[in-house]
Design a protein around this motif. Structure first.
Motif, PDB file in Angstrom:
ATOM      1  N   GLY A  92    -116.377 -13.957-103.620  1.00 11.84           N
ATOM      2  CA  GLY A  92    -116.682 -15.026-102.672  1.00 11.84           C
ATOM      3  C   GLY A  92    -118.076 -14.886-102.087  1.00 11.84           C
ATOM      4  O   GLY A  92    -118.632 -13.796-102.010  1.00 11.84           O
ATOM      5  N   GLU A  93    -118.617 -15.993-101.665  1.00 15.98           N
ATOM      6  CA  GLU A  93    -119.988 -15.998-101.168  1.00 15.98           C
ATOM      7  C   GLU A  93    -120.065 -15.279 -99.826  1.00 15.98           C
ATOM      8  O   GLU A  93    -119.305 -15.549 -98.912  1.00 15.98           O
ATOM      9  N   LEU A  94    -120.961 -14.314 -99.718  1.00 17.03           N
ATOM     10  CA  LEU A  94    -121.206 -13.598 -98.471  1.00 17.03           C
ATOM     11  C   LEU A  94    -122.703 -13.376 -98.388  1.00 17.03           C
ATOM     12  O   LEU A  94    -123.242 -12.478 -99.053  1.00 17.03           O
ATOM     13  N   ASP A  95    -123.385 -14.207 -97.635  1.00 13.53           N
ATOM     14  CA  ASP A  95    -124.829 -14.144 -97.475  1.00 13.53           C
ATOM     15  C   ASP A  95    -125.518 -14.216 -98.846  1.00 13.53           C
ATOM     16  O   ASP A  95    -126.410 -13.431 -99.145  1.00 13.53           O
ATOM     17  N   ALA A  96    -125.039 -15.131 -99.702  1.00 16.11           N
ATOM     18  CA  ALA A  96    -125.604 -15.379-101.033  1.00 16.11           C
ATOM     19  C   ALA A  96    -125.639 -14.121-101.900  1.00 16.11           C
ATOM     20  O   ALA A  96    -126.517 -13.939-102.714  1.00 16.11           O
ATOM     21  N   GLY A  97    -124.661 -13.237-101.725  1.00  7.12           N
ATOM     22  CA  GLY A  97    -124.584 -12.036-102.549  1.00  7.12           C
ATOM     23  C   GLY A  97    -125.401 -10.875-102.039  1.00  7.12           C
ATOM     24  O   GLY A  97    -125.462  -9.833-102.682  1.00  7.12           O
ATOM     25  N   ARG A  98    -126.044 -11.005-100.886  1.00  6.30           N
ATOM     26  CA  ARG A  98    -126.858  -9.910-100.337  1.00  6.30           C
ATOM     27  C   ARG A  98    -126.023  -8.912 -99.547  1.00  6.30           C
ATOM     28  O   ARG A  98    -126.473  -7.856 -99.192  1.00  6.30           O
ATOM     29  N   ARG A  99    -124.774  -9.292 -99.241  1.00  8.85           N
ATOM     30  CA  ARG A  99    -123.875  -8.416 -98.474  1.00  8.85           C
ATOM     31  C   ARG A  99    -122.516  -8.396 -99.167  1.00  8.85           C
ATOM     32  O   ARG A  99    -122.173  -9.300 -99.907  1.00  8.85           O
ATOM     33  N   PHE A 100    -121.735  -7.329 -98.918  1.00  3.91           N
ATOM     34  CA  PHE A 100    -120.378  -7.238 -99.454  1.00  3.91           C
ATOM     35  C   PHE A 100    -119.469  -6.670 -98.372  1.00  3.91           C
ATOM     36  O   PHE A 100    -119.933  -6.065 -97.410  1.00  3.91           O
ATOM     37  N   GLN A 101    -118.172  -6.885 -98.529  1.00  2.00           N
ATOM     38  CA  GLN A 101    -117.210  -6.375 -97.568  1.00  2.00           C
ATOM     39  C   GLN A 101    -116.247  -5.428 -98.268  1.00  2.00           C
ATOM     40  O   GLN A 101    -115.681  -5.762 -99.319  1.00  2.00           O
ATOM     41  N   CYS A 102    -116.048  -4.241 -97.705  1.00  4.86           N
ATOM     42  CA  CYS A 102    -115.133  -3.249 -98.245  1.00  4.86           C
ATOM     43  C   CYS A 102    -113.702  -3.767 -98.113  1.00  4.86           C
ATOM     44  O   CYS A 102    -113.310  -4.259 -97.047  1.00  4.86           O
ATOM     45  N   LEU A 103    -112.922  -3.658 -99.199  1.00  4.31           N
ATOM     46  CA  LEU A 103    -111.546  -4.142 -99.170  1.00  4.31           C
ATOM     47  C   LEU A 103    -110.636  -3.277 -98.315  1.00  4.31           C
ATOM     48  O   LEU A 103    -109.610  -3.746 -97.835  1.00  4.31           O
ATOM     49  N   MET A 104    -111.014  -2.004 -98.101  1.00  2.00           N
ATOM     50  CA  MET A 104    -110.145  -1.113 -97.330  1.00  2.00           C
ATOM     51  C   MET A 104    -110.450  -1.130 -95.844  1.00  2.00           C
ATOM     52  O   MET A 104    -109.560  -1.318 -95.035  1.00  2.00           O
TER      53      MET A 104
END
Length: 138
Positions: A92-104
């Motif tokens: 999913g889009e999160l700051d155009a791919g510049r950021r990611f979110q840890c699933l845990m």
């Protein structure tokens, strides 16, 4: 010295079946044992194994025993029948791919500059087919 065949058979009889990942003090089955992982939040032994499961509590004890601690990671290990696949990265889009979110832990972090790639019209990384860690299970 124990007979390796006897140890393998004994472990299959005692540890075969379901292995629940959050049970305290439970040693993982041997790699030769057939088991099904019930993921309760900790990593499956198919993905991470340690050379020590009882780690010395103090540095002095560790130095005295001269035991080495090693983790073997197999991030692309296959799951057995009846096991759930591990969670896969959400494209999913999160700051155009510049950021990611840890699933845990749900922490959001910047993608390292060397790893960054723009998102295409499908809102997925342009290079996702070149990165096996991003396309597992798809």
């Amino acid at each position: 010295m124990p007979n390796p065949i006897s140890v393998i058979i004994e472990n299959q009889n005692s540890a075969g079946g379901a292995f629940i990942t959050n049970e305290q003090g439970l040693l993982p089955p041997l790699v030769t044992t057939k088991y099904v992982v019930e993921d309760q939040g900790n990593s499956s032994p198919r993905y991470v194994r340690s050379t020590l499961y009882c780690i010395p509590a103090t540095a002095d004890l560790l130095k005295t025993t001269a035991l080495s601690i090693t983790l073997t990671a197999s991030p692309m290990a296959r799951t057995d029948e009846g096991e759930y696949e591990p969670p896969i990265v959400n494209f999913g889009e999160l700051d155009a791919g510049r950021r990611f979110q840890c699933l845990m832990c749900k922490v959001t972090r910047d993608v390292p500059t060397a790893y960054f790639q723009h998102l295409g019209h499908t809102v997925q990384r342009v290079d996702n087919n070149e990165r096996p860690e991003l396309v597992l299970g798809t």
